[in-house]
Design a protein around this motif. Structure first.
Motif, PDB file in Angstrom:
ATOM      1  N   UNK A 190       0.835  -1.206   0.000  1.00 11.48           N
ATOM      2  CA  UNK A 190       0.000   0.000   0.000  1.00 11.48           C
ATOM      3  C   UNK A 190       0.869   1.255   0.000  1.00 11.48           C
ATOM      4  N   UNK A 191       1.924   1.246   0.795  1.00 11.43           N
ATOM      5  CA  UNK A 191       2.845   2.397   0.838  1.00 11.43           C
ATOM      6  C   UNK A 191       3.456   2.668  -0.530  1.00 11.43           C
ATOM      7  N   UNK A 192       3.960   1.615  -1.175  1.00 12.25           N
ATOM      8  CA  UNK A 192       4.601   1.788  -2.480  1.00 12.25           C
ATOM      9  C   UNK A 192       3.602   2.249  -3.528  1.00 12.25           C
ATOM     10  N   UNK A 193       2.371   1.718  -3.452  1.00 15.72           N
ATOM     11  CA  UNK A 193       1.340   2.127  -4.408  1.00 15.72           C
ATOM     12  C   UNK A 193       0.982   3.593  -4.210  1.00 15.72           C
ATOM     13  N   UNK A 194       0.867   4.024  -2.954  1.00 18.10           N
ATOM     14  CA  UNK A 194       0.570   5.432  -2.682  1.00 18.10           C
ATOM     15  C   UNK A 194       1.666   6.331  -3.245  1.00 18.10           C
ATOM     16  N   UNK A 195       2.906   5.926  -3.057  1.00 24.41           N
ATOM     17  CA  UNK A 195       4.023   6.742  -3.553  1.00 24.41           C
ATOM     18  C   UNK A 195       4.001   6.812  -5.079  1.00 24.41           C
ATOM     19  N   UNK A 196       3.706   5.702  -5.737  1.00 25.84           N
ATOM     20  CA  UNK A 196       3.640   5.699  -7.203  1.00 25.84           C
ATOM     21  C   UNK A 196       2.518   6.611  -7.697  1.00 25.84           C
ATOM     22  N   UNK A 197       1.372   6.563  -7.036  1.00 18.50           N
ATOM     23  CA  UNK A 197       0.248   7.394  -7.471  1.00 18.50           C
ATOM     24  C   UNK A 197       0.561   8.880  -7.293  1.00 18.50           C
ATOM     25  N   UNK A 198       1.213   9.210  -6.201  1.00 21.68           N
ATOM     26  CA  UNK A 198       1.514  10.619  -5.943  1.00 21.68           C
ATOM     27  C   UNK A 198       2.536  11.170  -6.939  1.00 21.68           C
ATOM     28  N   UNK A 199       3.396  10.300  -7.464  1.00 24.61           N
ATOM     29  CA  UNK A 199       4.358  10.741  -8.462  1.00 24.61           C
ATOM     30  C   UNK A 199       3.673  11.150  -9.766  1.00 24.61           C
ATOM     31  N   UNK A 200       2.454  10.644  -9.972  1.00 21.22           N
ATOM     32  CA  UNK A 200       1.711  10.994 -11.184  1.00 21.22           C
ATOM     33  C   UNK A 200       0.849  12.236 -10.999  1.00 21.22           C
ATOM     34  N   UNK A 201       0.825  12.770  -9.775  1.00 16.77           N
ATOM     35  CA  UNK A 201       0.073  13.997  -9.511  1.00 16.77           C
ATOM     36  C   UNK A 201       1.016  15.180  -9.692  1.00 16.77           C
TER      37      UNK A 201
END
Length: 273
Positions: free
Chosen positions: A32-43
């Protein structure tokens, strides 16, 4: 407002989480942590005031070193309008009032702030739940609460709208882990801090015969050719923004300047009233 029903024994949950010392067993939180970080990089935005709701700050803090990690208490320790990003990290399934948790996250955000919720969805551990239900029904003639209820993606997505978020989005990511036996899965759930902490649970140990029968049924129904058994974990991600006048707004119904049939080059067939 009426008090929500008591779902979770918070004292038991705290004790279970305190036993989760093996970080290898916390792979779902790492995912979940890694997924959150990946999503935020696309914002296309930088966030400077971040709060993370998590029972395991040691998993999240290294990836978000400037964030404030706060526990998933009934009342979140975050001030109104103090954040531009709130992450609710894989603990909403234990909340007695999930809508209340979401509302608190929204209030913690400044206008146009982002809320990212990662939570376990309804397909999580469906194999184990089915095996336990059948085994207990066969051997005791009844059923007892054993696995925390987890919402389906449509219901969880509706929480964003009920909490007042703009531009709500919900998506699902099922993960499959493999275990030597169902009993190994049960031991790992304990190591995760995810043992049964339901307020309505039985307050005596589960009969050994029930566990062995559940393991047998699990293997029969879901076992693979190599003798191992799968376990499904569904992580649902909810994304919503605190309302702001700068955000795009949906057009008023009937305000379209062109018919869809004209754009598609097809004939329009009116519906009968």
């Amino acid at each position: 407002m009426p008090t929500p029903p008591r779902l979770t024994d918070r004292h038991a949950l705290t004790l279970h989480r305190a036993r989760a010392r093996d970080d290898a067993a916390l792979f779902l939180h790492e995912t979940a942590r890694d997924d959150a970080k990946d999503r935020l990089q696309m914002v296309n935005r930088s966030f400077t005031d971040v709060a993370i709701v998590t029972p395991f700050p040691r998993i999240w803090q290294p990836a978000f070193p400037t964030a404030r990690c706060i526990p998933d208490d009934e009342v979140l320790a975050v001030e109104e309008g103090s954040c531009d990003l709130v992450i609710h990290g894989l603990c909403l399934h234990w909340a007695d009032d999930p809508v209340g948790q979401m509302i608190q996250c929204r209030r913690a955000l400044r206008p146009d702030g982002l809320c990212l919720v990662l939570t376990l969805g309804g397909q999580t551990l469906h194999q184990l739940r089915a095996a336990l239900r059948q085994a207990e029904s066969e051997l005791t003639g009844g059923l007892s609460p054993r696995v925390a209820p987890m919402g389906e993606i449509r219901d969880l997505g509706a929480l964003l709208q009920r909490a007042g978020f703009a531009l709500p989005v919900a998506d699902s990511d099922p993960l499959t882990a493999s275990y030597a036996t169902p009993l190994h899965l049960m031991r790992e759930l304990r190591a995760m801090g995810e043992s049964n902490a339901l307020a309505a649970r039985l307050r005596r140990p589960t009969r050994r015969a029930v566990l062995l029968r559940a393991a047998e049924l699990y293997t029969q129904a879901f076992g693979s050719v190599d003798g191992r058994v799968p376990a499904t974990f569904e992580i649902i991600t909810l994304t919503g923004w605190a309302p702001d006048d700068s955000q795009p707004k949906p057009l008023r119904p009937g305000s379209a300047a062109q018919r869809l049939s004209d754009a598609l080059g097809t004939a329009e067939t009116p519906l009968n009233d």
